[in-house]
Design a protein around this motif. Structure first.
Motif, PDB file in Angstrom:
ATOM      1  N   LYS A  41      -2.955  -8.425  -6.349  1.00  0.00           N
ATOM      2  CA  LYS A  41      -3.985  -8.037  -7.148  1.00  0.00           C
ATOM      3  C   LYS A  41      -5.371  -8.737  -6.551  1.00  0.00           C
ATOM      4  O   LYS A  41      -6.461  -8.053  -6.780  1.00  0.00           O
ATOM      5  N   LYS A  42      -5.018  -9.979  -5.772  1.00  0.00           N
ATOM      6  CA  LYS A  42      -6.200 -10.655  -5.227  1.00  0.00           C
ATOM      7  C   LYS A  42      -6.780  -9.799  -3.949  1.00  0.00           C
ATOM      8  O   LYS A  42      -8.071  -9.571  -3.538  1.00  0.00           O
ATOM      9  N   ILE A  43      -6.070  -9.093  -3.367  1.00  0.00           N
ATOM     10  CA  ILE A  43      -6.418  -8.080  -2.172  1.00  0.00           C
ATOM     11  C   ILE A  43      -7.083  -6.886  -2.896  1.00  0.00           C
ATOM     12  O   ILE A  43      -8.185  -6.408  -2.332  1.00  0.00           O
ATOM     13  N   ILE A  44      -6.482  -6.551  -4.012  1.00  0.00           N
ATOM     14  CA  ILE A  44      -7.109  -5.267  -4.745  1.00  0.00           C
ATOM     15  C   ILE A  44      -8.572  -5.515  -5.031  1.00  0.00           C
ATOM     16  O   ILE A  44      -9.336  -4.781  -5.093  1.00  0.00           O
ATOM     17  N   ASP A  45      -8.831  -6.750  -5.519  1.00  0.00           N
ATOM     18  CA  ASP A  45     -10.023  -7.242  -6.081  1.00  0.00           C
ATOM     19  C   ASP A  45     -11.016  -7.142  -4.887  1.00  0.00           C
ATOM     20  O   ASP A  45     -12.194  -6.951  -5.107  1.00  0.00           O
ATOM     21  N   VAL A  46     -10.671  -7.481  -3.551  1.00  0.00           N
ATOM     22  CA  VAL A  46     -11.707  -7.350  -2.496  1.00  0.00           C
ATOM     23  C   VAL A  46     -12.101  -5.729  -2.544  1.00  0.00           C
ATOM     24  O   VAL A  46     -13.077  -5.664  -2.248  1.00  0.00           O
ATOM     25  N   PHE A  47     -11.271  -5.060  -2.378  1.00  0.00           N
ATOM     26  CA  PHE A  47     -11.537  -3.613  -2.371  1.00  0.00           C
ATOM     27  C   PHE A  47     -12.396  -3.115  -3.653  1.00  0.00           C
ATOM     28  O   PHE A  47     -13.383  -2.429  -3.479  1.00  0.00           O
ATOM     29  N   TYR A 137      -1.334  -3.640   5.648  1.00  0.00           N
ATOM     30  CA  TYR A 137      -0.816  -3.824   4.210  1.00  0.00           C
ATOM     31  C   TYR A 137      -1.375  -2.745   3.422  1.00  0.00           C
ATOM     32  O   TYR A 137      -2.442  -2.250   3.365  1.00  0.00           O
ATOM     33  N   PHE A 138      -0.508  -2.117   2.626  1.00  0.00           N
ATOM     34  CA  PHE A 138      -0.943  -1.020   1.621  1.00  0.00           C
ATOM     35  C   PHE A 138      -0.765  -1.493   0.303  1.00  0.00           C
ATOM     36  O   PHE A 138       0.437  -1.714  -0.045  1.00  0.00           O
ATOM     37  N   PRO A 139      -1.804  -1.885  -0.385  1.00  0.00           N
ATOM     38  CA  PRO A 139      -1.619  -2.102  -1.736  1.00  0.00           C
ATOM     39  C   PRO A 139      -1.175  -1.042  -2.684  1.00  0.00           C
ATOM     40  O   PRO A 139      -0.816  -1.590  -3.844  1.00  0.00           O
ATOM     41  N   TYR A 140      -1.564   0.060  -2.419  1.00  0.00           N
ATOM     42  CA  TYR A 140      -1.052   1.145  -3.263  1.00  0.00           C
ATOM     43  C   TYR A 140      -0.016   2.207  -2.594  1.00  0.00           C
ATOM     44  O   TYR A 140       0.229   2.270  -1.368  1.00  0.00           O
TER      45      TYR A 140
END
Length: 244
Positions: A41-47, A137-140
């Protein structure tokens, strides 16, 4: 035939030896469920904050396919504890020492379909002759038509066919436009992944982003290793050598 290249972490949340053996054989592996949900979620927040990030760059059409909008945030990954830990483990195993990673947060958004081919982006290509890796890395989830990563298994092997392609390449075209590449890319695959997956790929082999087949966005965090040097090749060549 491409056998199993998808792995889970062991009970200690480490990458198993079998995965590294598969990487040596095929040039690509997928590690599923690699980060905690908190770090994902921390990585997704960057996006999600790209619109407010003044350091995000819009890549022009002369760098990427004109049918895709590409936004890039280039940074370190120091703030991501787990991702850093895995990068240390991976580089220690592959290079023989810890090599710091540079992160590239990328959002690809489809504009037009069919998508024009841009060499070095959405076709199969080699980054360079020397052995090289990238981790992605693929968040989705990424399915068949959402511009998955492509790879030609075993094309990273520096064998007779590989050397012949490089050294007899009069046109200096090191991608699939070159007819001489057909023997190296005959088993090319689209690499479909589940959310929270890490792909490790030897990118001196044939790889690329496949064109979008339907409109959507693709979120990836690419990690490269700019501090990799020639001394690391002594250990890294083990990934690319041909077994007798």
């Amino acid at each position: 035939e491409l056998k199993n290249i998808t792995f889970q972490l062991d009970k200690n949340r480490e990458i198993i030896n079998t995965a590294y053996n598969a990487l040596q054989n095929y040039g690509i592996i997928i590690i599923e469920n690699i980060l905690s949900e908190k770090e994902r979620k921390k990585i997704i927040d960057v996006f999600n904050n790209f619109n407010q990030n003044k350091n995000v760059v819009n890549l022009s059409s002369n760098q990427k396919s004109i049918d895709v909008k590409v936004e890039l945030f280039d940074t370190t990954i120091d703030e991501f504890k787990e991702l850093n830990m895995f990068n240390k483990e991976i580089t220690k195993r592959i290079f023989g020492r810890n090599v710091s990673a540079q992160g590239q947060f990328l959002i690809h958004e489809s504009i037009n379909i069919p998508e024009a081919i841009f060499p070095g982006d959405n076709n199969l290509h080699m980054d360079r002759y020397l052995p090289n890796i990238k981790t992605i890395y693929f968040p989705y989830d990424i399915n068949f038509d959402q511009s998955p990563f492509m790879y030609a298994p075993k094309s990273h092997k520096i064998n007779h066919e590989y050397k012949k392609f490089y050294f007899n390449n009069d046109e200096c075209i090191f991608d699939e436009r070159n007819e001489k590449s057909k023997h190296l890319i005959k088993n090319k695959k689209k690499i479909l992944v589940k959310k929270n997956s890490l792909v490790i790929a030897c990118t001196n082999g044939f790889h690329g982003r496949s064109p979008f087949e339907r409109h959507g966005k693709r979120f990836t965090l690419f990690m490269t290793y700019p501090n990799f040097d020639l001394f690391d090749l002594f250990n890294y060549f083990n990934l690319n050598k041909v077994k007798n």
